[in-house]
Scaffold this active site. Structure first.
Site, PDB file in Angstrom:
ATOM      1  N   PHE A  14       9.251   3.643   8.666  1.00 34.97           N
ATOM      2  CA  PHE A  14       9.998   2.545   9.264  1.00 34.97           C
ATOM      3  C   PHE A  14       9.627   1.205   8.678  1.00 34.97           C
ATOM      4  CE2 PHE A  14       9.833   6.081  12.123  1.00 34.97           C
ATOM      5  CZ  PHE A  14      11.156   6.229  12.459  1.00 34.97           C
ATOM      6  N   ASP A  61       4.964  13.902  13.064  1.00 31.64           N
ATOM      7  CA  ASP A  61       5.175  13.691  11.629  1.00 31.64           C
ATOM      8  C   ASP A  61       3.837  13.766  10.908  1.00 31.64           C
ATOM      9  OD1 ASP A  61       6.571  13.324   9.299  1.00 31.64           O
ATOM     10  OD2 ASP A  61       6.672  11.144   9.480  1.00 31.64           O
ATOM     11  N   LYS A 115       1.567  -3.160   8.819  1.00 28.39           N
ATOM     12  CA  LYS A 115       2.806  -2.401   8.690  1.00 28.39           C
ATOM     13  C   LYS A 115       3.958  -3.299   9.123  1.00 28.39           C
ATOM     14  CE  LYS A 115       4.937   1.921   9.930  1.00 28.39           C
ATOM     15  NZ  LYS A 115       4.752   3.190  10.599  1.00 28.39           N
ATOM     16  N   LEU A 168       0.828  -1.213   0.000  1.00 29.65           N
ATOM     17  CA  LEU A 168       0.000   0.000   0.000  1.00 29.65           C
ATOM     18  C   LEU A 168       0.858   1.257   0.000  1.00 29.65           C
ATOM     19  CD1 LEU A 168      -2.707  -0.941   2.659  1.00 29.65           C
ATOM     20  CD2 LEU A 168      -3.051  -0.726   0.200  1.00 29.65           C
ATOM     21  N   GLY A 169       2.048   1.139   0.558  1.00 26.24           N
ATOM     22  CA  GLY A 169       2.914   2.311   0.598  1.00 26.24           C
ATOM     23  C   GLY A 169       4.085   2.076   1.526  1.00 26.24           C
ATOM     24  N   GLY A 201       6.177   3.516   4.646  1.00 23.60           N
ATOM     25  CA  GLY A 201       6.183   4.473   5.742  1.00 23.60           C
ATOM     26  C   GLY A 201       7.611   4.687   6.195  1.00 23.60           C
TER      27      GLY A 201
END
Ligand SMILES: *[C@@H]1O[C@H](CO)[C@@H](O)[C@H](O)[C@H]1NC(C)=O
Ligand SMILES: *[C@@H]1O[C@H](CO)[C@@H](O)[C@H](O)[C@H]1NC(C)=O
Length: 816
Positions: free
Chosen positions: A511, A625, A528, A506-507, A509
């Site tokens: 970390f 962030d 994640k 999905l993407g 990040g």
């Protein structure tokens, strides 16, 4: 909110002596109030009664005069506005207030718009209506008073509740919208059955219950605490039942509002920002939703799912554990036997619904227990008053509903009826226990130490609970306050994500990589995966997991659980079908999906999520962030803030500002004091929020934007346009059709207020929410931080500098 910090920003306002010579404070039969006349002004000059406009309709209303001239506290004709300025308020010789207006059909007899209903006057009458210093419009000797008919505002000295003699039952109802005072969908009212409690209803559906008064506060309002601004009390006697608060400091202005969205909030006027500041909110989180978990359940916001059962009870529907909320509630694990039953003490609670309780003020706890024990259908008891060690008695019969857990000090004790076998209260069992317990403790202790030593030898444990992880999701929930994180096992994760196949990505990040997954029951998740090679992410991972699980807000992404397997560390989140804001906002073919109402909703949602992080959640969290790629969108484009990996947790008493050793953030969003000196505070999040606002309005990335002629970045460009009064030129051309110009101008000005160079000048997030939801005038912004520099220099000496590919989150150890 801390009172001391509130105090420091409060500046007393000065009472103005009415400056208008012919101002008056009363109406008599010979001196009515005409729309064209001078308004009626209270003697202290604080309140005025007159005719006011709200979205082109005219209302007879009372409002503040010195401060907050837009803040109406009471409206006479809220459901029957006037269309013109022909309104006249008269008082009859009988002391009845009448509001009339010109009759368009028959000019000789005026049309009745509103009349003051109330008890019929008896005896001699003094037909005069006076506006008192507290904002109360009173006829004669309290023959009639506006305070008996509240709208959406509860003022100091107002009695909220029932006068049994006169039958007046004062309740609140929300406005339809901020500029329409007619009765909205929310009503807040005492229910007098059993022991009185206040209920908030949306039409006919109960949404919140305050719980009974316990001598100190309402059982379900732990935030209601004595303070330096106002005192409050609940009175119950043969004549009256009501709640009331009085100002202790007459220089302070405060009011309680039932807002159009059903929130019950208290505001305090702040002269410095020239606006109302939210001081308290009544409904804290999802556990305040009435009867969310069903009978015999306890809602605990620190658990996931939030619903659990009282000790000695089990879920009625065993599959309920799979969902966060369930309504079926719980049933007894062991049947009651009546005479041999005992009671189990549960602490830290909001007491269950008291609409069917038996109440006796003079019994003590022992007598209360005896009474409950005698009656087989009595399910629980406790003291009705917690002061001085407790007194009075509540007995519950039947189901216990709408109970929640707070903490040992914010909650109350409840004694729940249990079968004897669940208590072990017989003397023989007691003896047995006294022998067995030490033995058992010794044995378990030895085993524990043995296991611990063995595991310690192997490796440093990340989460000791890891060993508990079971096939799908372990769900051993307890009623105590321990943090509990559901664990998923690695096989489930591999299967769900097709072995972390790149097509499920999905993407990326800061970390690690985020994958889409589907559990065997069809639930979509986002996983994640923490980068294996980076030791650096461990701390962030740990933070994120333990922090997120405690946070529940509709504008935060929900963590469902985590998974740890050897080197692998995974976080499992709810899946967001509309992905992240940046993918829509900055894509010329997709950004037309985000029309202005959607964008405004996104802005409001992010702001509310941040208020929760900064002020409302029990932990004080600074995101650090915040950026468009960390704003995820659900099916209806509601925003959810994600990625708390870098958040710092503060205890309530710690300083706001911390000097951080590790700087984490994203260029283009970082506040100058943070990027340069490593100072971070809630105000550095406010800066990032300001950048977000300007990006959402313009559809352009601050970081990539460079104006062709003057070369400024987005902040600089917005600042320049603002000063040239050309702010609207900033607007993304794809929202022009749906644009709401005043709203957009306001958002731009707020964006600029948030990105001001000096952190002290930036508003707090609660102030931002307040400004978004109202029309109070905004201060003029000062120069933004970082408006010329397109990028800042990275300190090249940093040893541990890491800039992950395709990702602009930056982490480096700061050696200074
Ligand atoms: C509320 O009212 C609606 C329509 O009047 C009705 O359908 C619904 O069942 C009611 N709900 C409750 C909880 O009484
Ligand atoms: C508020 O003030 C009124 C009038 O002085 C007094 O009767 C009442 O007891 C006070 N209530 C509280 C809660 O202090």
């Amino acid at each position: 909110m801390e009172i001391s910090s509130m105090l420091s920003v409060l500046i007393p306002f000065f009472f103005l002596i009415p400056s208008i010579i012919n101002a008056r404070d009363s109406i008599t039969p010979t001196q009515p109030l005409k729309d064209s006349n001078q308004n009626i002004i209270s003697l202290n000059g604080q309140f005025e009664l007159g005719f006011f406009n709200l979205s082109n309709r005219r209302y007879l209303a009372i409002k503040y005069r010195n401060i907050a001239p837009d803040s109406i506290i009471w409206v006479a004709n809220r459901n029957s506005p006037l269309n013109d300025t022909s309104g006249i308020l008269t008082i009859t010789s009988q002391g009845t207030l009448l509001l009339t207006a010109n009759n368009t059909k028959n000019t000789s007899s005026p049309k009745l718009i509103w009349r003051a209903n109330g008890p019929n006057p008896t005896g001699s009458i003094n037909p005069i209506a006076r506006l008192l210093d507290n904002g109360n419009l009173v006829v004669g000797d309290y023959l009639w008073q506006s305070f008996d008919y509240p709208g959406n505002t509860l003022m100091p000295t107002m009695k909220f509740g029932w006068n049994i003699e006169t039958g007046v039952d004062r309740s609140m109802s929300s406005w339809k919208s901020d500029d329409d005072p007619s009765e909205g969908q929310y009503h807040f009212k005492f229910d007098h059955s059993g022991y009185p409690q206040m209920f908030l209803k949306s039409q006919n559906v109960t949404v919140y219950r305050t719980g009974p008064w316990n001598g100190v506060r309402f059982s379900g309002a732990p935030n209601l605490k004595q303070n330096s601004f106002y005192t409050f009390d609940f009175i119950i006697n043969e004549k009256e039942v009501y709640y009331q608060y009085n100002l202790t400091d007459l220089k302070v202005s405060t009011r309680m509002l039932l807002r159009t969205n059903g929130n019950i909030d208290r505001f305090i006027w702040n002269d410095k920002v020239n606006g109302w500041i939210q001081y308290l909110t009544t409904q804290l989180d999802s556990c305040d939703r009435f009867n969310l978990c069903g009978p015999y359940a306890i809602c605990n916001i620190n658990n996931s799912p939030v619903c659990g059962c009282l000790d000695g009870f089990k879920p009625k529907d065993p599959n309920a554990w799979e969902t966060a909320y369930w309504n079926d509630g719980c049933v007894r694990s062991v049947k009651l036997e009546c005479n041999s039953d005992g009671f189990k003490k549960v602490s830290g609670l909001k007491l269950p619904d008291t609409r069917k309780v038996y109440y006796n003020k003079s019994l003590n706890l022992k007598e209360c227990e005896k009474l409950c024990h005698k009656n087989c259908s009595c399910t629980a008891f406790t003291n009705s008053d917690i002061r001085n060690g407790g007194s009075g008695c509540f007995l519950w019969f039947g189901e216990l509903i709408d109970t929640r857990y707070y903490s040992k000090q914010d909650g109350q004790d409840l004694y729940v009826r249990m079968a004897a076998s669940q208590l072990g209260s017989h003397s023989t069992t007691r003896k047995l226990v006294s022998i067995l317990v030490p033995v058992l403790i010794f044995i378990t202790g030895s085993i524990f130490i043995f296991v611990w030593l063995k595991r310690k030898g192997k490796r440093e444990d990340f989460f000791p609970e890891q060993e508990l992880s079971r096939s799908h999701m372990s769900a051993s929930h307890t009623q105590d306050n321990d943090l509990e994180l559901p664990f998923f096992d690695i096989l489930t994760m591999n299967k769900a994500t097709d072995n972390f196949s790149s097509k499920n990505e999905l993407g990326k990040g800061g970390f690690g990589i985020v994958y889409k997954g589907i559990l065997s029951d069809g639930q979509e998740i986002a996983v994640k995966r923490l980068s294996k090679h980076s030791n650096q992410g461990v701390q962030e991972f740990k933070n994120e997991a333990s922090c997120m699980i405690k946070l529940q807000h509709r504008n935060l992404v929900r963590l469902l659980g985590c998974c740890i397997h050897e080197e692998e560390k995974l976080l499992v989140y709810e899946y967001m079908p509309n992905t992240s804001l940046d993918l829509l906002l900055f894509d010329k073919t997709k950004n037309c999906q985000l029309d202005w109402p959607i964008r405004f909703n996104i802005i409001n949602g992010i702001a509310r999520g941040l208020v929760y992080l900064h002020h409302d959640s029990r932990l004080r969290i600074i995101h650090r962030d915040l950026k468009t790629s960390n704003i995820l969108l659900d099916n209806d484009f509601n925003p959810k803030i994600s990625d708390f990996g870098m958040a710092r947790i503060f205890g309530g008493s710690e300083a706001d500002l911390e000097n951080t050793k590790r700087i984490v953030g994203t260029y283009g969003y970082m506040a100058p004091e943070y990027a340069i000196d490593g100072h971070f505070s809630t105000k550095s999040d406010v800066f990032s929020f300001g950048v977000l606002l300007l990006e959402i309005v313009s559809g352009k990335k601050n970081r990539e934007f460079s104006h062709p002629t003057h070369g400024l970045n987005l902040l600089g460009h917005a600042w320049k346009l603002y000063n040239e009064e050309r702010s609207m030129e900033l607007l993304d051309s794809s929202v022009e059709e749906s644009a709401n110009v005043p709203e957009i101008m306001r958002v731009i000005q707020m964006g600029l207020l948030c990105v001001q160079k000096s952190p002290e000048k930036r508003p707090s997030m609660s102030m931002v929410v307040l400004m978004l939801g109202s029309t109070i005038s905004l201060p003029n912004p000062n120069e933004p931080g970082f408006f010329i520099e397109r990028e800042i220099d990275c300190p090249s000496s940093s040893s541990n500098f890491n800039k992950s590919i395709n990702e602009i989150t930056i982490t480096f150890m700061d050696g200074r």
